[in-house]
Design an enzyme around this catalytic site. Structure first.
Site, short mmCIF file in Angstrom:
data_model
loop_
_atom_site.label_atom_id
_atom_site.label_comp_id
_atom_site.label_asym_id
_atom_site.label_seq_id
_atom_site.Cartn_x
_atom_site.Cartn_y
_atom_site.Cartn_z
N ASP A 22 -4.79 -8.37 3.15
CA ASP A 22 -3.46 -8.42 2.22
C ASP A 22 -2.34 -9.19 2.57
OD1 ASP A 22 -2.00 -7.40 0.03
OD2 ASP A 22 -0.99 -6.18 1.51
N SER A 23 -1.33 -9.46 1.92
CA SER A 23 -0.05 -10.30 2.47
C SER A 23 0.70 -9.32 3.44
CB SER A 23 0.60 -10.64 0.95
OG SER A 23 1.32 -9.29 0.72
N CYS A 30 -5.57 -6.85 -2.39
CA CYS A 30 -4.25 -7.33 -2.71
C CYS A 30 -4.57 -7.90 -4.28
CB CYS A 30 -4.07 -8.81 -1.85
SG CYS A 30 -2.67 -9.79 -2.66
N GLU A 87 7.84 -2.96 2.32
CA GLU A 87 7.60 -3.82 3.80
C GLU A 87 8.86 -3.33 4.88
OE1 GLU A 87 5.45 -6.03 5.25
OE2 GLU A 87 3.83 -5.71 3.53
N CYS A 89 -0.63 -3.36 -7.47
CA CYS A 89 -0.43 -3.95 -6.13
C CYS A 89 -0.59 -2.87 -4.99
CB CYS A 89 1.07 -4.42 -6.36
SG CYS A 89 1.63 -4.89 -4.66
N HIS A 142 0.28 -2.56 -2.40
CA HIS A 142 1.69 -1.96 -1.82
C HIS A 142 2.09 -0.78 -2.51
CE1 HIS A 142 2.03 -5.73 0.36
NE2 HIS A 142 3.08 -5.36 1.22
N1 DGL Z 1 -0.03 -5.99 -1.92
C1 DGL Z 1 -0.27 -7.28 -2.74
C2 DGL Z 1 -0.88 -7.31 -4.03
O1 DGL Z 1 -1.60 -6.15 -4.12
C3 DGL Z 1 0.53 -8.39 -2.49
C4 DGL Z 1 2.11 -8.18 -2.74
C5 DGL Z 1 2.69 -9.29 -2.35
O2 DGL Z 1 2.81 -10.00 -1.37
O3 DGL Z 1 3.56 -9.78 -3.28
O4 DGL Z 1 -0.08 -7.79 -5.03
#
Ligand code: DGL
Length: 267
Positions: free
Chosen positions: A10-11, A73, A151, A185, A187
């Protein structure tokens, strides 16, 4: 049978929602996690950049001899899923599994999708949902402030900034009367207490990460790639910026101290 690790990327922290579910479903498996914390967020970037990052993340995991790669992600899964087609190991994104789970859960056929700006612009979840039933009414909203909030570790149920932001983003979902909301997402499930409080108990929240983990477990079983080792699996985490913030929030989220297992790498 294969003792090689499962690769997850993931990011940043979001892919931990996949790791947490994998840990529950497949406790004996080793996992290599890559969080591109030096370049987060992905969701505000162009398709070309997201694709390039995805390929680099996948190459890093292949260098760790993984037996499967999960793009944990929503952004990569929506914008660059084709990067997985060229890999020598099975590849899985989060969009299909989350859409399947939402299609199963909805009763009134009104489904909400929240995700990053790139994910919502791609309409990937909408397309996947409409394949199930073209009478679904879908409300999609991008929530770009959620990733920096997560984050930053502002994930407590009483965090006023997170609550205020979520109320504003979720208003269209309440107006549309959705009974199912895809946290598109990875996150966002870290904010699921707050999102759940706002949407109320009548709305089913679908974690894209958890749905993908279930799908991955199924695929590994089907392809006879599960480990036959006993004992708890080993987790290695790699990040592209300072490990300290990641260590703290990840340990909290996974409910175990992972401090010693996080290394900073350049890719
Ligand atoms: N967690 C990621 C997602 O599911 C990336 C969020 C991001 O880096 O903008 O989209």
């Amino acid at each position: 049978m294969s003792d090689r690790p499962i690769g997850v990327f993931d990011s940043g922290l979001g892919g931990l929602t996949v790791v947490r579910e994998l840990k529950r479903l497949l406790p004996n498996e080793d996992i290599v996690y890559f969080g591109d914390t030096g370049r987060v967020p992905y969701g505000t970037r162009s398709s070309q950049t997201i694709e390039q990052y995805a390929r680099e993340d996948e190459s890093f995991l292949l260098s760790k001899n993984v037996k499967m790669i999960i793009a944990a992600c929503g952004t990569v899964s929506s914008v660059a899923p084709h990067t997985g087609d060229e890999l020598p190991v099975p590849f899985l994104g989060v969009v299909g599994p989350a859409a399947d789970a939402a299609a199963k859960a909805t009763k009134n056929k009104k489904i909400g999708v929240i995700g990053t700006s790139a994910t919502i612009a791609s309409k990937a979840y909408e397309k996947a949902l409409l394949q199930h039933d073209d009478s679904f009414q879908i409300t999609a909203v991008d929530c770009p402030l959620f990733v920096p909030i997560v984050e930053s570790g502002w994930i407590d149920r009483n965090d006023q900034v997170a609550i205020f932001t979520a109320k504003r983003y979720l208003e269209p979902m309440q107006q549309a009367g959705v009974d199912t909301l895809i946290l598109g997402c990875t996150h966002y499930p870290l904010l699921s207490d707050i999102i759940g409080d706002i949407m109320g108990s009548g709305v089913t929240l679908i974690s894209a990460g958890a749905a993908a983990a279930e799908s991955a477990a199924h695929k590994l079983k089907q392809d006879n790639l599960l480990t036959d080792k006993s004992g708890s699996g080993k987790y290695d985490f790699y990040v592209t910026d300072r490990p300290d913030g990641f260590q703290k929030i990840a340990s909290l989220f996974l409910q175990e101290d992972i401090g010693a297992n996080v290394s900073q790498v350049a890719i």
